[in-house]
Design a protein around this motif. Structure first.
Motif, mmCIF file in Angstrom:
data_model
loop_
_atom_site.group_PDB
_atom_site.id
_atom_site.type_symbol
_atom_site.label_atom_id
_atom_site.label_comp_id
_atom_site.label_asym_id
_atom_site.label_seq_id
_atom_site.Cartn_x
_atom_site.Cartn_y
_atom_site.Cartn_z
ATOM 1 N N ASP A 165 0.854 -1.181 0.000
ATOM 2 C CA ASP A 165 0.000 0.000 0.000
ATOM 3 C C ASP A 165 0.894 1.237 0.000
ATOM 4 O O ASP A 165 1.743 1.388 0.884
ATOM 5 N N PRO A 166 0.746 2.136 -0.964
ATOM 6 C CA PRO A 166 1.619 3.319 -1.024
ATOM 7 C C PRO A 166 1.545 4.204 0.216
ATOM 8 O O PRO A 166 2.477 4.961 0.484
ATOM 9 N N LEU A 167 0.448 4.112 1.005
ATOM 10 C CA LEU A 167 0.276 4.991 2.159
ATOM 11 C C LEU A 167 0.525 4.294 3.490
ATOM 12 O O LEU A 167 0.333 4.892 4.545
ATOM 13 N N SER A 168 0.951 3.039 3.473
ATOM 14 C CA SER A 168 1.134 2.329 4.734
ATOM 15 C C SER A 168 2.214 1.268 4.592
ATOM 16 O O SER A 168 2.290 0.575 3.584
ATOM 17 N N ASP A 173 -2.887 -3.144 6.779
ATOM 18 C CA ASP A 173 -3.613 -1.871 6.858
ATOM 19 C C ASP A 173 -4.172 -1.512 5.490
ATOM 20 O O ASP A 173 -3.675 -0.635 4.793
ATOM 21 N N GLN A 174 -5.219 -2.248 5.088
ATOM 22 C CA GLN A 174 -5.881 -1.971 3.821
ATOM 23 C C GLN A 174 -7.384 -1.920 4.078
ATOM 24 O O GLN A 174 -7.979 -2.928 4.449
ATOM 25 N N GLU A 180 -11.513 4.273 -0.244
ATOM 26 C CA GLU A 180 -10.156 4.772 -0.057
ATOM 27 C C GLU A 180 -9.123 3.852 -0.703
ATOM 28 O O GLU A 180 -8.098 4.313 -1.197
ATOM 29 N N ARG A 181 -9.393 2.540 -0.691
ATOM 30 C CA ARG A 181 -8.420 1.631 -1.299
ATOM 31 C C ARG A 181 -8.314 1.856 -2.807
ATOM 32 O O ARG A 181 -7.246 1.692 -3.403
ATOM 33 N N SER A 183 -8.444 4.718 -4.176
ATOM 34 C CA SER A 183 -7.565 5.878 -4.310
ATOM 35 C C SER A 183 -6.113 5.493 -4.098
ATOM 36 O O SER A 183 -5.216 5.953 -4.807
ATOM 37 N N ARG A 184 -5.856 4.645 -3.106
ATOM 38 C CA ARG A 184 -4.478 4.251 -2.805
ATOM 39 C C ARG A 184 -3.827 3.501 -3.965
ATOM 40 O O ARG A 184 -2.627 3.621 -4.189
ATOM 41 N N PHE A 185 -4.612 2.712 -4.673
ATOM 42 C CA PHE A 185 -4.077 1.934 -5.792
ATOM 43 C C PHE A 185 -4.519 2.502 -7.144
ATOM 44 O O PHE A 185 -4.534 1.791 -8.145
#
Length: 448
Positions: A165-168, A173-174, A180-181, A183-185
């Motif tokens: 995950d680019p943010l974690s 933590d997904q 939101e997931r 957006s993260r990917f």
């Protein structure tokens, strides 16, 4: 034929004009396990094929096992001299490949529509079912949904790792089922969608699913069942390529984690007459009930198609929305055959049992034969889950039992073709036995 050749030739020439840097085109078709095989052609040779030159590949390439080897199946493979068989180009499928290091094109090929179609080629099996339904005045409209996982590109001792995950830094933590997931990917998912659209695939909805790194893609509804299955097959190919480009590994494996949901192939099917009337909605939806009854009657005999390998059987009954019996229900995701809420015009079934790595041509063919059988037999189905949570028919939960159930089923032998059923069942039996020819670490722990 001349007009058909001129259309193909115009397609190839237009492609060359629009993509002058492309020197080679992959000509591809799906084999029995659902993997692509084919040849890489110089684009100038493709123009000759489009103009009418023969296109031949080994007939037995369709019979490859999951690992690419050939099995002895009747008189095929080792007793027939490995003959070539004619293929044809599928119009409208010549598209650029953007996920490879060099500019390439790809185009589907098939034996259906040739002088001697291969009886056990998946696309030909579906083509025959659709032709028979059209002769009866039945016109299916189809939409596929596919679930898949994103993993880290590198395996750890052969085991998949959660997608980073680019943010974690925490792989757990997904946010599941959360926007939101997406957006993260977004970079990789957006590229997957754009690449699929370049292939001519109508992507509608993207969903973050329950498993970590799991997503679902929905396709638009089509009144061409062959093209709908083409979309599902081509999406799997392009998605794997795009994922690798972004440092991930995309997998349609049915059950990569025991503790997380598996990945399914959901198929929406409605049936119309030539005037565009929904056949399932007629007579207070009685044909819908008959169609459901037919699907459920044949479902236990179609398990080698819906769960095409050892891992796919692991998906059944263990987690959320995975049925343990052949059952149906209104707006019920625990059912194999779900009836989504809709108006009469869009009344349809959603067949939810197949795994994401099943062969889309064969899955759709089996579903349509079940619907056809139900309409012909005109029998009432068992109680829906909405009325009885225990309602349902048992189905096989391991491959060898499933193969035995499929091979002797007379409606399937007639509906899908006896030659196909025999070849397919033997391919699955041999694949399963080959998979068992390895002693894993757990056996040493338990029995050494």
């Amino acid at each position: 034929m001349k007009s058909h050749s001129s259309t193909l030739l115009a397609e190839v020439r237009t492609f060359r004009q629009n993509h002058p840097d492309v020197r080679y085109v992959d000509l591809i078709a799906l084999d029995i396990p659902g993997r692509f095989y084919g040849k890489r052609y110089p684009v100038e040779m493709l123009e000759k094929v489009a103009a009418g030159s023969p296109l031949k590949l080994p007939q037995n390439a369709v019979l490859l096992g999951a690992q690419g080897g050939l099995f002895k199946i009747g008189d095929y493979c080792f007793h027939d001299g490995d003959p070539d068989a004619n293929r044809r180009l599928v119009p409208g499928t010549l598209k650029p490949v953007s996920w490879e290091a060099q500019p390439l094109g790809q185009m589907l090929i098939t034996s259906d529509g040739t002088e001697a179609p291969i009886e056990f080629e998946p696309r030909e099996v579906l083509a025959k079912v659709l032709e028979r339904l059209h002769r009866k005045g039945i016109h299916p409209v189809v939409a596929f949904e596919l679930e898949f996982y994103l993993f880290d590109k590198k395996l750890n001792d052969g085991l998949p790792q959660f997608a980073r995950d680019p943010l974690s830094d925490d792989p757990d933590d997904q946010p599941t089922l959360h926007i939101e997931r997406l957006s993260r990917f977004a970079p990789v998912l957006d590229d997957m969608v754009q690449t699929a659209q370049t292939q001519g695939i109508d992507i509608t909805v993207v969903t973050a699913e329950l498993g970590p790194g799991q997503f679902e893609i929905n396709f638009g509804h089509l009144d061409d069942g062959l093209r709908a299955a083409d979309w599902a097959a081509l999406f799997c190919r392009s998605t794997r390529g795009v994922a690798l480009k972004h440092g991930y590994r995309a997998s349609f494996m049915a059950k990569p984690y025991l503790q997380h949901p598996g990945s399914g192939m959901h198929v929406h099917v409605s049936l119309y007459d030539a005037a565009g009337n929904n056949l399932l909605a007629a007579h207070q939806q009685q044909p819908l009930r008959h169609a459901v009854a037919g699907c459920l009657a044949l479902l236990p005999h179609c398990m080698p198609i819906f769960s095409p390998n050892h891992n796919a059987f692991r998906r059944l009954g263990g987690t959320v929305n995975a049925a343990t019996k052949a059952c149906w229900g209104y707006e019920d995701r625990d059912a194999c055959v779900r009836i989504p809420e809709s108006d009469p015009r869009n009344l349809r079934i959603e067949h939810r049992l197949a795994s994401a790595d099943a062969n889309p041509y064969l899955v759709l063919a089996a579903i349509l034969v079940g619907l056809e059988h139900g309409l012909d037999a005109a029998q009432e189905p068992i109680a829906p889950l909405n009325e009885d949570r225990t309602s349902g028919h048992d189905f096989p939960l391991e491959m060898l039992e499933a193969v035995r159930a499929m091979q002797q089923q007379p409606v399937l032998r007639e509906g899908l073709g006896a030659e196909f059923v025999d070849v397919y069942c033997e391919n699955k039996r041999q694949d399963h036995l080959a998979f068992q020819q390895e002693i894993n670490a757990r056996e040493y722990r338990w029995y050494l």
